[in-house]
Scaffold this active site. Sequence first.
Site, mmCIF file in Angstrom:
data_model
loop_
_atom_site.group_PDB
_atom_site.id
_atom_site.type_symbol
_atom_site.label_atom_id
_atom_site.label_comp_id
_atom_site.label_asym_id
_atom_site.label_seq_id
_atom_site.Cartn_x
_atom_site.Cartn_y
_atom_site.Cartn_z
ATOM 1 N N ALA A 103 0.860 -1.193 0.000
ATOM 2 C CA ALA A 103 0.000 0.000 0.000
ATOM 3 C C ALA A 103 0.887 1.230 0.000
ATOM 4 C CB ALA A 103 -0.897 0.020 1.237
ATOM 5 N N LYS A 104 0.317 2.379 -0.268
ATOM 6 C CA LYS A 104 1.038 3.634 -0.105
ATOM 7 C C LYS A 104 0.012 4.723 0.137
ATOM 8 C CE LYS A 104 5.384 5.009 -0.621
ATOM 9 N NZ LYS A 104 6.526 4.105 -0.428
ATOM 10 N N GLY A 105 0.400 5.712 0.926
ATOM 11 C CA GLY A 105 -0.470 6.857 1.164
ATOM 12 C C GLY A 105 0.253 8.122 0.780
#
Length: 412
Positions: A103-105
Site C-alpha cells: 500500500a502507499k499513502g
Amino acid sequence: MNPYDEINLKLAEASQYITNSVSDGNLEMITTPWREIVVSCPIKMDNGNTKVFTGYRIQHNAVRGPYKGGVRYHPGATQNEVKALSSLMTWKTALVDIPFGGAKGGIQVSPSKLSKSELLNLTKRYTLSIDKFLGPNTDIPSPDLGTNSQTMAWMMDAYGSVHGYTPAIVTGKPVELGGSIGRDSATGRGVVYIIDEICNKFNLEPNNNSLVIQGFGQVGRWIAKIAYDNKYKIIAVSDVSGAIHNNNGINIDELIKHYDSNKTFDDYKNVNFITNYELLNLKCDFLVPAAIERVININNANDIKCKYVIEAANHPVTPEADEILQSKNIDVFPDTLVNSGGVIVSYFEWIQNLYQHHWEIERVNSELKKIITKAFEEVYEKSNTKKINYRLSALSIGLDRVIHTANLRGYL
Ligand code: GLU
C-alpha cells in the site's frame, strides 16, 4: 507514460520469467489496486483561513498479508504516483518474503511550508478520514518522503483516539512509543548491505570504490554515514538545493556536523559545489539515487558514468533510462531489493508491538542482514540462470510469490 503504467510495463515483462502460469486476466487482477481511497482534508491554517488538502491511501494487494507501506507528504504525491508506489510495495514485501501486502499513502503538500501545528492537524484529519480502512491486521502505514517518526506518533494517537491504544497500527514510531530501535537507519543500512554483497560477488574492495549519493534525508545520510564507516569513499552528496563533490572523498562525520548546525552544505570546506544534474553524471563506481522518483530518465541516462546504479529511492529510473543503462553495461540494482531494509525493520517493529517486546539493536541489524542478503542471493541467482537483468529478476520473484498465494487462496 505515467509512473503506474511504467511499473505495470515492467511487471508484464517480468511475468515472462515466472514459474507459475498466469493469464492476461490474472495479471490484470494482480496489477490493479484493490482499493483506492481519496479524501479531502480541510484544516484551519495558523492565519485563520481554511485550506483543503487531498490525501490518498492506495491499497494495492493483500494476498500475502495486511497492506503495508509509507505515507508521503510531497507536492508530487498524485494519485497515479501513489498508485505506482503502492504496487512497488507489493513486489517488495513479496521479494523479501515478509507477510505483508502493498500500500502507499500520500498528501499533496509541501510539508516545509506548514507549521508544526498545521502538520499535526493535517495528519490527524487524514488519519481520521481513513481509519476504518487501517488496522494492525488490515493496513499498517509508516514514514516515507516528507514524513517521519513524529508523523507516525500523531497517526498512532489519532487512530488510538477512536480504536484504543494500538501501537502496531503504524511502524517507524519514536522508540518511546513502541518504535523499533534501528528503524531510523534501516533503509540506509540495508542499502549498504546490498553494496557489500555486490562487492563480495565482484571481488571489489570498499576503499577502492567510490559512491555518489543523491539525497541527504532519512535515507541518503544514513547510507553516507554507514558506507563511510565501512570505508567506502563518498565522493559526492546532494540535497534539494545542490550537491558537493571531492574526488578524494568527503569526511561524512564532519559533514553531518556541519549540515546539522547549518541545515545546508553551503560554506563547507574543500569541496566543489555542483548541481544535482552534474552529480548524477559524475564518474564513480556506485551511483545511489536516494531522493525522489524518475531522476534518471531519457534526458540524462546517456550521460551516466557509474558502474552500478543502486536504487535507494523508489522508482528513480524510468523504463527508457533502464534500457539505455543496460546498453551501456551499467547494472541497475532495483528499488524493491535495495531499499527493502525499511519495510523489513517495520516488520520487526510490528512483531515487537504485537508481543509487547523490545529487541536489541544487534538482533535488529543481524536479522535485517539475514533477510536482505537472502533476497540479494535469490535475485542474483535468477538473473544469472535466466540471463535477465536484476529488476526483472526481482519483480518476477515477487510476482511468483503473490500468484502462488493467490492460487492457494482460490483467487486465480
Ligand atoms: N516507505 C518505505 C518504503 O518505501 C517503508 C515502508 C514501510 O516500512 O512500511 O519501503
